[in-house]
Design an enzyme around this catalytic site. Structure first.
Site, PDB file in Angstrom:
ATOM      1  CG  ASN A  80      47.708  52.927  28.573  1.00 45.15           C
ATOM      2  OD1 ASN A  80      47.535  51.878  27.953  1.00 45.15           O
ATOM      3  ND2 ASN A  80      48.642  53.059  29.484  1.00 45.15           N
ATOM      4  CB  THR A  84      35.191  49.303  25.252  1.00 45.64           C
ATOM      5  OG1 THR A  84      34.855  47.916  25.269  1.00 45.64           O
ATOM      6  CG2 THR A  84      33.993  50.116  24.801  1.00 45.64           C
ATOM      7  CD  GLU A  93      54.655  43.232  30.037  1.00 51.92           C
ATOM      8  OE1 GLU A  93      54.794  43.900  31.080  1.00 51.92           O
ATOM      9  OE2 GLU A  93      55.531  42.469  29.604  1.00 51.92           O
ATOM     10  CB  CYS A 124      51.820  50.305  32.854  1.00 52.47           C
ATOM     11  SG  CYS A 124      52.910  50.239  31.430  1.00 52.47           S
TER      12      CYS A 124
HETATM   13  P1  NAP Z   1      41.611  46.975  31.964  1.00 51.21           P
HETATM   14  O1  NAP Z   1      40.374  47.571  32.472  1.00 51.21           O
HETATM   15  O2  NAP Z   1      42.203  45.834  32.685  1.00 51.21           O
HETATM   16  O3  NAP Z   1      41.287  46.577  30.432  1.00 51.21           O
HETATM   17  C1  NAP Z   1      42.271  46.030  29.600  1.00 51.21           C
HETATM   18  C2  NAP Z   1      41.616  45.175  28.541  1.00 51.21           C
HETATM   19  O4  NAP Z   1      41.010  44.042  29.130  1.00 51.21           O
HETATM   20  C3  NAP Z   1      40.502  45.877  27.768  1.00 51.21           C
HETATM   21  O5  NAP Z   1      40.539  45.457  26.438  1.00 51.21           O
HETATM   22  C4  NAP Z   1      39.254  45.354  28.448  1.00 51.21           C
HETATM   23  O6  NAP Z   1      38.097  45.447  27.651  1.00 51.21           O
HETATM   24  C5  NAP Z   1      39.665  43.927  28.672  1.00 51.21           C
HETATM   25  N1  NAP Z   1      38.888  43.197  29.670  1.00 51.21           N
HETATM   26  C6  NAP Z   1      38.176  43.689  30.712  1.00 51.21           C
HETATM   27  N2  NAP Z   1      37.632  42.664  31.415  1.00 51.21           N
HETATM   28  C7  NAP Z   1      38.026  41.516  30.806  1.00 51.21           C
HETATM   29  C8  NAP Z   1      37.801  40.122  31.050  1.00 51.21           C
HETATM   30  N3  NAP Z   1      37.055  39.696  32.062  1.00 51.21           N
HETATM   31  N4  NAP Z   1      38.356  39.234  30.218  1.00 51.21           N
HETATM   32  C9  NAP Z   1      39.115  39.638  29.174  1.00 51.21           C
HETATM   33  N5  NAP Z   1      39.357  40.932  28.889  1.00 51.21           N
HETATM   34  C10 NAP Z   1      38.827  41.861  29.702  1.00 51.21           C
HETATM   35  O7  NAP Z   1      42.789  48.045  31.825  1.00 51.21           O
HETATM   36  P2  NAP Z   1      42.731  49.524  31.225  1.00 51.21           P
HETATM   37  O8  NAP Z   1      41.832  50.355  32.072  1.00 51.21           O
HETATM   38  O9  NAP Z   1      42.472  49.462  29.761  1.00 51.21           O
HETATM   39  O10 NAP Z   1      44.256  49.997  31.441  1.00 51.21           O
HETATM   40  C11 NAP Z   1      44.666  50.499  32.668  1.00 51.21           C
HETATM   41  C12 NAP Z   1      45.483  49.489  33.434  1.00 51.21           C
HETATM   42  O11 NAP Z   1      46.359  48.799  32.556  1.00 51.21           O
HETATM   43  C13 NAP Z   1      46.397  50.106  34.479  1.00 51.21           C
HETATM   44  O12 NAP Z   1      46.415  49.312  35.629  1.00 51.21           O
HETATM   45  C14 NAP Z   1      47.768  50.080  33.825  1.00 51.21           C
HETATM   46  O13 NAP Z   1      48.843  50.088  34.707  1.00 51.21           O
HETATM   47  C15 NAP Z   1      47.696  48.835  33.040  1.00 51.21           C
HETATM   48  N6  NAP Z   1      48.612  48.887  31.892  1.00 51.21           N
HETATM   49  C16 NAP Z   1      49.742  48.154  31.968  1.00 51.21           C
HETATM   50  C17 NAP Z   1      50.652  48.188  30.927  1.00 51.21           C
HETATM   51  C18 NAP Z   1      51.927  47.388  30.973  1.00 51.21           C
HETATM   52  O14 NAP Z   1      52.560  47.264  29.921  1.00 51.21           O
HETATM   53  N7  NAP Z   1      52.341  46.848  32.110  1.00 51.21           N
HETATM   54  C19 NAP Z   1      50.392  48.961  29.801  1.00 51.21           C
HETATM   55  C20 NAP Z   1      49.214  49.700  29.763  1.00 51.21           C
HETATM   56  C21 NAP Z   1      48.325  49.642  30.826  1.00 51.21           C
HETATM   57  P3  NAP Z   1      37.051  46.664  27.866  1.00 51.21           P
HETATM   58  O15 NAP Z   1      37.792  47.908  27.525  1.00 51.21           O
HETATM   59  O16 NAP Z   1      35.964  46.329  26.935  1.00 51.21           O
HETATM   60  O17 NAP Z   1      36.651  46.625  29.305  1.00 51.21           O
HETATM   61  O1  G3H Z   2      51.200  52.052  29.872  1.00 50.60           O
HETATM   62  C1  G3H Z   2      52.069  51.232  29.655  1.00 50.60           C
HETATM   63  C2  G3H Z   2      52.966  51.357  28.513  1.00 50.60           C
HETATM   64  O2  G3H Z   2      53.574  50.118  28.233  1.00 50.60           O
HETATM   65  C3  G3H Z   2      53.978  52.424  28.806  1.00 50.60           C
HETATM   66  O3  G3H Z   2      54.697  52.728  27.671  1.00 50.60           O
HETATM   67  O4  G3H Z   2      56.582  53.853  28.857  1.00 50.60           O
HETATM   68  O5  G3H Z   2      56.303  54.064  26.384  1.00 50.60           O
HETATM   69  O6  G3H Z   2      54.717  55.203  27.947  1.00 50.60           O
HETATM   70  P1  G3H Z   2      55.628  54.034  27.723  1.00 50.60           P
END
Ligand code: NAP
Ligand code: G3H
Length: 481
Positions: free
Chosen positions: A161, A187, A257, A291
């Site tokens: 994102n 990806t 995070e 997030c």
């Molecule tokens: P995700 O599916 O967990 O993927 C995040 C990263 O992890 C991607 O680079 C992914 O690669 C990689 N990955 C997947 N499986 C893995 C494994 N087994 N080992 C190591 N890396 C692996 O998350 P997303 O869909 O990109 O983002 C959505 C989620 O992230 C939501 O739950 C959101 O709340 C959370 N988020 C949290 C924050 C925060 O700061 N707290 C910020 C942004 C997003 P691939 O893309 O190749 O699968």
């Molecule tokens: O998606 C998670 C990001 O850390 C949120 O950043 O609050 O600036 O949109 P933001």
């Protein structure tokens, strides 16, 4: 005659060389807007991934031996090069993850600012000096010099994102502190990540200091996370992935995070116009795929009707469409995510929630849905929707809101809307979250503030200063005079 658009394969970076996988295997990046192929990145083999980590480890000592001001200079140059590429990178973020062009370019500009601030802040890290005589039996002549040293090789894994911002916010603090970096972009967003690294190479990145590994996380994830030459992991993404990584990685620091289910608690005396406006932008910008998005509203019964009307009016102003258009709500990242959001809405409606605003459903493009009278038995009361639906839970008093929040498995942020600041502080003290926002939406910035999640929302702290801290460990030299 239809003209076939050529799909470009975007090479990965190894030792400052742009390379394709020897296997020829690639992963496609699909546009959330229209399902077309935006481009491909190499699906790196196990050998190629291992080679990348080995190279990153080989050059780390030399990189750590450079002067801090040199590393800071590189980051300043990186920010400059990144800004020069704002249009190109912005266009790619827009295509890959379905953000509007203006939001995508803003992400690049925000990132350049973040890198500059890191370049400055990183110069101010320092250790400490301790005299022994504070502890019985030791003398003033026993002195400890506590130095701050880099971990070594940092593995940075970013989510889709913010494919540029949430990657640079890991890479910049790692570099300024003398770590070298293996960067695994999401990806969906990988091409934008590679372009961001191109700016770093243009800035003068020394060979091998950052290497990029591309391929599905489900395929290469375990290999990199458990690689013996990786000394620290910094990850942003979903809670399930983060928990998996934390279990796999052993004996190294891991900063996570993760997901959130941030509440907006609206009290009787709140400025309801302001609350409604903040709640709508806080919950629905980038179609709720943040997030920190507000993911449930807890409002005191007495003012609930009025607040819901105001939220509804604000939602009615939002434009829904493809990210190529000048709109507020764009298609979700993929169909699976959209289907998940629909399943949460269906479950809530079946169990008695009221649809106040019904969003359109057109494939993965979901209009904003406002649900009132959401109750605890509904999945949407607890699960992270990560999409454009906002549940309203009516509560009779603030204690009920606190109790609901205490049972939240997540603990990223919370908002409290009230004119009574003292009361807000008392509630804030009782919430198990990383950050409480008073009279404002939940959000990460400004980027130098500490940013953290507790419970299933993460471990460790980010935000420029804290991210720098997380990239360093103590090393103690004791002088026995
Ligand atoms: P995700 O599916 O967990 O993927 C995040 C990263 O992890 C991607 O680079 C992914 O690669 C990689 N990955 C997947 N499986 C893995 C494994 N087994 N080992 C190591 N890396 C692996 O998350 P997303 O869909 O990109 O983002 C959505 C989620 O992230 C939501 O739950 C959101 O709340 C959370 N988020 C949290 C924050 C925060 O700061 N707290 C910020 C942004 C997003 P691939 O893309 O190749 O699968
Ligand atoms: O998606 C998670 C990001 O850390 C949120 O950043 O609050 O600036 O949109 P933001």
């Amino acid at each position: 005659m239809s003209v076939q658009k050529e799909v470009k394969i975007h090479p990965y970076l190894y030792n400052n060389e742009w390379k394709s996988s020897d296997t020829g295997n690639t992963v496609q990046i699909i546009s959330p807007d229209d399902g077309s192929v935006v481009g491909e990145v190499p699906a790196m083999s196990q050998d190629e991934v291992n080679r990348a980590v080995d190279k990153t480890a080989d050059v780390q000592e030399n990189w750590a031996a450079t002067d801090g001001h040199e590393r800071s200079g590189l980051l300043h140059k990186w920010a400059e090069e990144l800004e020069k590429m704002t249009d190109e990178i912005g266009e790619m973020i827009h295509l890959e993850v379905g953000k509007t062009l203006s939001a995508s370019k803003s992400e690049v500009k925000r990132t350049a600012q973040l890198i500059r601030h890191t370049a400055e802040e990183g110069l101010r890290t320092h250790g400490s000096f301790i005299q022994g005589d504070a502890f019985p039996g030791a003398s003033k002549q026993t002195k400890a010099m506590v130095q701050k040293v880099p971990h070594g090789v940092v593995l940075a894994i970013s989510p889709f994102n913010y494919p540029v911002n949430l990657a640079a916010s890991k890479i910049a603090p790692a570099l300024i502190t003398g770590n070298t970096v293996v960067f695994k972009p999401a990806t969906q967003g990988a091409i934008s990540g590679l372009l961001m690294i191109k700016a770093l190479v243009n800035a003068g990145l020394p060979e091998g200091v950052v290497n990029v590994v591309t391929g599905r996380g489900s395929v290469i994830g375990d290999l990199i996370v458990t690689h013996p030459k990786v000394n620290m992991i910094t990850f942003t993404g979903g809670t399930a992935t983060g928990q998996h990584i934390a279990k796999k990685a052993s004996m190294i620091p891991v900063v996570l995070e993760l997901g959130g289910k941030d509440p907006a608690i609206v009290l009787e005396d709140a400025d309801l116009d302001k609350a409604a406006k903040e709640i709508v932008s806080g919950s629905l910008s980038y179609s709720g795929q943040r997030c920190t998005a507000i993911k449930r509203v807890m409002v005191i019964d007495k003012v609930a009707d009025e607040l819901v009307e105001k939220i509804k009016a604000n939602i009615a102003k939002l434009k829904v469409g493809k990210s190529t258009e000048d709109v507020d709500i764009t298609p979700m990242i993929d169909q699976k995510s959209a289907d998940y959001v629909i399943s949460l809405i269906d479950d809530a409606v079946e169990k008695g929630a009221t649809i106040v605003t019904k969003g359109i459903v057109d494939g993965n493009l979901l209009g904003p849905t406002l649900l009132d009278n959401v109750t605890e038995d509904m999945r949407i009361a607890w699960e992270e929707q990560f999409g454009p639906v906002l549940p309203i839970m009516r509560v009779s008093n603030e204690l009920e809101a606190i109790d609901l929040e205490k049972r939240n498995e997540y603990g990223l942020q919370a908002s409290i809307f009230t004119k009574n600041l003292e009361g807000a502080f008392i509630i804030a003290d009782r919430l198990d979250v990383g950050t409480v926002q008073v009279n404002g939406k939940t959000s990460r910035g400004p980027d130098h503030f500490p940013f953290l999640g507790v419970k299933n929302s993460g471990q460790g702290v980010q935000g420029i200063g804290r991210s720098i801290d997380s990239m360093l460990r103590d090393k103690v030299l004791v002088l026995n005079l």
